[in-house]
Each structure stands twice: as C-alpha cells, then as structure tokens.
Scaffold this motif. Structure first.
Motif, PDB file in Angstrom:
ATOM      1  N   VAL A 168       0.837  -1.207   0.000  1.00 33.99           N
ATOM      2  CA  VAL A 168       0.000   0.000   0.000  1.00 33.99           C
ATOM      3  C   VAL A 168       0.869   1.253   0.000  1.00 33.99           C
ATOM      4  O   VAL A 168       0.615   2.205  -0.754  1.00 33.99           O
ATOM      5  CB  VAL A 168      -0.944  -0.008   1.209  1.00 33.99           C
ATOM      6  N   LEU A 169       1.913   1.258   0.820  1.00 30.92           N
ATOM      7  CA  LEU A 169       2.819   2.410   0.873  1.00 30.92           C
ATOM      8  C   LEU A 169       3.488   2.654  -0.477  1.00 30.92           C
ATOM      9  O   LEU A 169       3.507   3.787  -0.984  1.00 30.92           O
ATOM     10  CB  LEU A 169       3.878   2.177   1.953  1.00 30.92           C
ATOM     11  N   GLY A 170       4.033   1.594  -1.069  1.00 31.56           N
ATOM     12  CA  GLY A 170       4.704   1.747  -2.365  1.00 31.56           C
ATOM     13  C   GLY A 170       3.763   2.172  -3.464  1.00 31.56           C
ATOM     14  O   GLY A 170       4.114   3.003  -4.317  1.00 31.56           O
ATOM     15  N   THR A 171       2.549   1.633  -3.461  1.00 38.36           N
ATOM     16  CA  THR A 171       1.571   1.979  -4.496  1.00 38.36           C
ATOM     17  C   THR A 171       1.157   3.441  -4.404  1.00 38.36           C
ATOM     18  O   THR A 171       1.104   4.150  -5.422  1.00 38.36           O
ATOM     19  CB  THR A 171       0.330   1.086  -4.377  1.00 38.36           C
ATOM     20  N   ILE A 172       0.875   3.925  -3.206  1.00 38.44           N
ATOM     21  CA  ILE A 172       0.446   5.309  -3.034  1.00 38.44           C
ATOM     22  C   ILE A 172       1.560   6.276  -3.422  1.00 38.44           C
ATOM     23  O   ILE A 172       1.333   7.258  -4.145  1.00 38.44           O
ATOM     24  CB  ILE A 172      -0.013   5.559  -1.583  1.00 38.44           C
ATOM     25  N   VAL A 173       2.773   6.013  -2.956  1.00 37.99           N
ATOM     26  CA  VAL A 173       3.892   6.919  -3.227  1.00 37.99           C
ATOM     27  C   VAL A 173       4.209   6.975  -4.709  1.00 37.99           C
ATOM     28  O   VAL A 173       4.274   8.052  -5.323  1.00 37.99           O
ATOM     29  CB  VAL A 173       5.138   6.495  -2.419  1.00 37.99           C
ATOM     30  N   SER A 174       4.413   5.820  -5.327  1.00 40.08           N
ATOM     31  CA  SER A 174       4.825   5.790  -6.726  1.00 40.08           C
ATOM     32  C   SER A 174       3.708   6.255  -7.656  1.00 40.08           C
ATOM     33  O   SER A 174       3.951   7.060  -8.575  1.00 40.08           O
ATOM     34  CB  SER A 174       5.267   4.377  -7.110  1.00 40.08           C
ATOM     35  N   SER A 175       2.499   5.796  -7.437  1.00 40.23           N
ATOM     36  CA  SER A 175       1.390   6.150  -8.326  1.00 40.23           C
ATOM     37  C   SER A 175       1.040   7.634  -8.233  1.00 40.23           C
ATOM     38  O   SER A 175       0.701   8.260  -9.239  1.00 40.23           O
ATOM     39  CB  SER A 175       0.154   5.303  -8.004  1.00 40.23           C
ATOM     40  N   SER A 176       1.128   8.208  -7.030  1.00 38.38           N
ATOM     41  CA  SER A 176       0.812   9.627  -6.884  1.00 38.38           C
ATOM     42  C   SER A 176       1.859  10.512  -7.564  1.00 38.38           C
ATOM     43  O   SER A 176       1.511  11.502  -8.213  1.00 38.38           O
ATOM     44  CB  SER A 176       0.701   9.985  -5.400  1.00 38.38           C
ATOM     45  N   ILE A 177       3.122  10.152  -7.444  1.00 39.56           N
ATOM     46  CA  ILE A 177       4.178  10.956  -8.083  1.00 39.56           C
ATOM     47  C   ILE A 177       4.061  10.885  -9.601  1.00 39.56           C
ATOM     48  O   ILE A 177       4.116  11.912 -10.293  1.00 39.56           O
ATOM     49  CB  ILE A 177       5.567  10.469  -7.616  1.00 39.56           C
TER      50      ILE A 177
ATOM     51  N   LEU B 134      -6.797   7.859  -0.474  1.00 39.70           N
ATOM     52  CA  LEU B 134      -7.430   6.843   0.374  1.00 39.70           C
ATOM     53  C   LEU B 134      -8.090   5.768  -0.473  1.00 39.70           C
ATOM     54  O   LEU B 134      -8.048   4.575  -0.133  1.00 39.70           O
ATOM     55  CB  LEU B 134      -8.450   7.501   1.294  1.00 39.70           C
ATOM     56  N   THR B 135      -8.684   6.160  -1.592  1.00 40.00           N
ATOM     57  CA  THR B 135      -9.283   5.188  -2.507  1.00 40.00           C
ATOM     58  C   THR B 135      -8.232   4.241  -3.062  1.00 40.00           C
ATOM     59  O   THR B 135      -8.420   3.017  -3.104  1.00 40.00           O
ATOM     60  CB  THR B 135      -9.990   5.917  -3.664  1.00 40.00           C
ATOM     61  N   VAL B 136      -7.097   4.810  -3.485  1.00 40.50           N
ATOM     62  CA  VAL B 136      -5.991   3.982  -3.984  1.00 40.50           C
ATOM     63  C   VAL B 136      -5.493   3.048  -2.891  1.00 40.50           C
ATOM     64  O   VAL B 136      -5.213   1.867  -3.138  1.00 40.50           O
ATOM     65  CB  VAL B 136      -4.851   4.880  -4.505  1.00 40.50           C
ATOM     66  N   GLY B 137      -5.392   3.568  -1.671  1.00 34.53           N
ATOM     67  CA  GLY B 137      -4.932   2.731  -0.564  1.00 34.53           C
ATOM     68  C   GLY B 137      -5.870   1.576  -0.280  1.00 34.53           C
ATOM     69  O   GLY B 137      -5.423   0.447  -0.056  1.00 34.53           O
ATOM     70  N   ILE B 138      -7.181   1.833  -0.307  1.00 31.59           N
ATOM     71  CA  ILE B 138      -8.158   0.772  -0.037  1.00 31.59           C
ATOM     72  C   ILE B 138      -8.107  -0.295  -1.130  1.00 31.59           C
ATOM     73  O   ILE B 138      -8.089  -1.501  -0.846  1.00 31.59           O
ATOM     74  CB  ILE B 138      -9.575   1.367   0.077  1.00 31.59           C
ATOM     75  N   LEU B 139      -8.106   0.134  -2.389  1.00 31.40           N
ATOM     76  CA  LEU B 139      -8.067  -0.833  -3.492  1.00 31.40           C
ATOM     77  C   LEU B 139      -6.775  -1.629  -3.488  1.00 31.40           C
ATOM     78  O   LEU B 139      -6.772  -2.845  -3.742  1.00 31.40           O
ATOM     79  CB  LEU B 139      -8.229  -0.093  -4.825  1.00 31.40           C
TER      80      LEU B 139
ATOM     81  N   PHE C 234      -4.933  -2.228  -0.834  1.00 34.48           N
ATOM     82  CA  PHE C 234      -5.011  -3.102   0.341  1.00 34.48           C
ATOM     83  C   PHE C 234      -5.816  -4.353   0.025  1.00 34.48           C
ATOM     84  O   PHE C 234      -5.395  -5.476   0.352  1.00 34.48           O
ATOM     85  CB  PHE C 234      -5.649  -2.340   1.501  1.00 34.48           C
ATOM     86  N   MET C 235      -6.963  -4.179  -0.610  1.00 33.17           N
ATOM     87  CA  MET C 235      -7.809  -5.321  -0.942  1.00 33.17           C
ATOM     88  C   MET C 235      -7.106  -6.265  -1.914  1.00 33.17           C
ATOM     89  O   MET C 235      -7.175  -7.491  -1.759  1.00 33.17           O
ATOM     90  CB  MET C 235      -9.124  -4.823  -1.541  1.00 33.17           C
ATOM     91  N   GLY C 236      -6.437  -5.697  -2.922  1.00 32.44           N
ATOM     92  CA  GLY C 236      -5.747  -6.535  -3.898  1.00 32.44           C
ATOM     93  C   GLY C 236      -4.619  -7.342  -3.284  1.00 32.44           C
ATOM     94  O   GLY C 236      -4.460  -8.535  -3.579  1.00 32.44           O
ATOM     95  N   SER C 237      -3.816  -6.700  -2.417  1.00 35.52           N
ATOM     96  CA  SER C 237      -2.683  -7.386  -1.795  1.00 35.52           C
ATOM     97  C   SER C 237      -3.142  -8.364  -0.725  1.00 35.52           C
ATOM     98  O   SER C 237      -2.606  -9.468  -0.605  1.00 35.52           O
ATOM     99  CB  SER C 237      -1.724  -6.354  -1.189  1.00 35.52           C
ATOM    100  N   TRP C 238      -4.143  -7.988   0.065  1.00 26.32           N
ATOM    101  CA  TRP C 238      -4.632  -8.858   1.146  1.00 26.32           C
ATOM    102  C   TRP C 238      -5.228 -10.151   0.582  1.00 26.32           C
ATOM    103  O   TRP C 238      -5.067 -11.219   1.180  1.00 26.32           O
ATOM    104  CB  TRP C 238      -5.668  -8.096   1.960  1.00 26.32           C
ATOM    105  N   ASN C 239      -5.901 -10.057  -0.548  1.00 27.24           N
ATOM    106  CA  ASN C 239      -6.568 -11.228  -1.134  1.00 27.24           C
ATOM    107  C   ASN C 239      -5.714 -11.961  -2.164  1.00 27.24           C
ATOM    108  O   ASN C 239      -6.170 -12.968  -2.714  1.00 27.24           O
ATOM    109  CB  ASN C 239      -7.886 -10.807  -1.799  1.00 27.24           C
TER     110      ASN C 239
END
Length: 291
Positions: A97-106, A211-216, A218-223
């Motif tokens: 989640v951390l990597g996705t938010i940081v890289s995708s936002s930049i 937050l939307t990116v983080g939730i999606l 999270f769901m993808g990685s958790w499952n």
C-alpha cells in the motif's frame, strides 16, 4: 350550498407526491432484496464457522448453529501457524500500500501537471499495459526475480508496488487535473518548488483519491493468492490466502476451522471499507470530474 373549488395544481401535486412515494418504495425494496442476496454468502460463512463438524455437513443445512461452537476459532491457531500468516500478510500488504500510493501519486502528478515532449504518448503506452494479461509476463518476471535471488522472500510481492500501477496512476491523474491550477501557481510565485507544490498543496487536497488507492491496493494485496503461490515455498512465510489452503486435507475438509479462518481473513476488509466508504466513494466520483 356552493360546491368547493378543486385546485388542479393541488391535485397534480398530490399525484406527483404519490408517484414519488411508490417509486421510492420500489427502489428500497430492490435495494433490500439485492442486499440480502449479496450478504447471504457472508452470513452462511459466519454461521458455518460457529457449527460443529457434524452440523456443517448436515443435510438439509440450517442457517443458525445449534449450539454455537466457538471452538473452531481456537482450533484455527492450533492446526496451523495462523498468527504468523496474519503477520506476514500485514507486512506484505503494508509495504504494498505504501509503495503503491507513493509511486502512483508521483507519476500521476507528473502526467497531470508537468509538461514535456511525448507526455501524452507515454501516457497512452502506460494505459495500454492495462490490456496486457498478467499471464503473459508471469514467466519473464519470475525469471528476473529468480536471477536476483528473491524467490521464497517477500520482495517479489512488495517491490513491484514501488514502480506504480497503471490503473491507480490514471485514477490519480484524473483527480490531480481537477485541482485548480491557480493554487499551484500561487505557491510557485511564493517560491515553492515543484515537489513542494506536490507535497504541500496537491497531496493534502487529494486525500479522498489517495485513500481510494490505498483501499483498493489493500484489498488486492490482502486477497492475493497467485503471487504468493508462485514465489513462497516455506510454510512459515505463507500469507493468509495460502494458509487457508492448509485446512483442505488430502482425505477430508475441515469445514468449521476453514470457515472460521475465512471469517477472520475477511473481517479487516469489511471493517476498513465500512469506516472508509464515504472517502472511497468521494475519491472515485471526483476522479471523473475532469478528463
């Protein structure tokens, strides 16, 4: 006696109000019906997790367990190292989640605001990768991670998130384009750098989308089941998606403990979406305001 004068507008208003009431009742009836339809599997999951093994396989089945058997939840931790699976999943999901938010936002901000030659071309190339099935790149990516010596570690599950996700980059780009440029221009006039504008102006205004990116994410990685299945060999490194499969024995299926484990796996997703659904819906809606 004089006859009462009937106002045509009043009659029309009553008819319109009655029609709206009927429409609202029908809409609520449909929503309740579909809600029951979609929530029924979850109810069945929780119900089976509280049944004994004999009750779980009884036909015809019953929804309510009698009596309630909480021993399945205790047995989950006795049969497999379930707590270890939970910790592994939290570690992998947290970094993902951390990597996705940081890289995708930049990257999304760069595509939305930074002008450069070929920007639109590379954005089209990025979007085209969304149409590429993951099965096509599965073997080449595995060979890369194998040569790096990352097989049977968490790195293949975490590192790709720090290189962005095409869908999330597109989602954030759309949101960033909806932010008024005047705010960024004012910050630049005050001496703020490009990264300063991004960090101090854009990021605070983009909390719903992030937050939307983080939730999606999270769901993808958790499952996620396939990626851990490919790269993890040791049982001590299994995630929850893999650990649940250990309840499926060669000779019999342990329905009670498996359903109890599944309930504990699903519970964090339900809670996160329940408490963050307002921001989630807002982030999805606002991302399509401006193309």
């Amino acid at each position: 006696m004089e006859k009462a004068i009937i106002n045509p507008n009043m009659k029309t208003h009553k008819s319109y109000k009655k029609s709206r009431t009927i429409d609202r009742i029908m809409i609520y009836a449909l929503l309740i019906g579909f809600s029951i339809l979609f929530i029924l599997p979850f109810i069945w999951l929780v119900s089976t997790s509280l049944k004994t093994e004999s009750q779980a396989i009884t036909y015809p089945p019953s929804i309510l367990p009698s009596p309630f058997d909480w021993g399945n939840y205790k047995e989950v931790f006795e049969l497999v190292p379930f707590l270890r699976f939970y910790m592994n999943t939290i570690i992998v999901t947290g970094f993902t989640v951390l990597g996705t938010i940081v890289s995708s936002s930049i990257v999304g901000y760069a595509f939305a605001r930074i002008k450069g030659r070929g920007r639109n071309f590379w954005f089209v190339i990025l979007l085209s990768t969304m149409m590429l099935p993951p099965q096509v790149t599965m073997i080449p990516v595995y060979l890369i991670f194998s040569n790096l010596g990352w097989v049977n570690t968490f790195l293949p599950l975490i590192i790709p998130a720090f290189f962005g996700n095409a869908f999330f980059i597109f989602l954030l780009r759309q949101f960033f384009k909806a932010i008024p440029k005047e705010l960024e221009e004012s910050a630049i006039i005050d001496g703020c750098s490009t990264f300063g504008v991004f960090w101090r102006i854009v990021v605070p205004l983009s909390k719903p989308a992030l937050l939307t990116v983080g939730i999606l994410s999270f769901m993808g990685s958790w499952n996620d089941f396939l990626t851990p299945l490919i790269y993890l060999n040791d049982t001590s490194k299994y995630t929850l998606a893999l650990g649940i499969q250990l309840f499926n024995g060669q000779l019999n299926m342990q329905w009670g403990p498996m359903m109890a484990a599944s309930t504990m796996v699903i519970l964090p997703l339900v809670l996160i979406f329940f408490f963050a659904q307002k921001h989630f819906i807002e982030g999805i809606a606002l991302s399509g305001i401006k193309g």
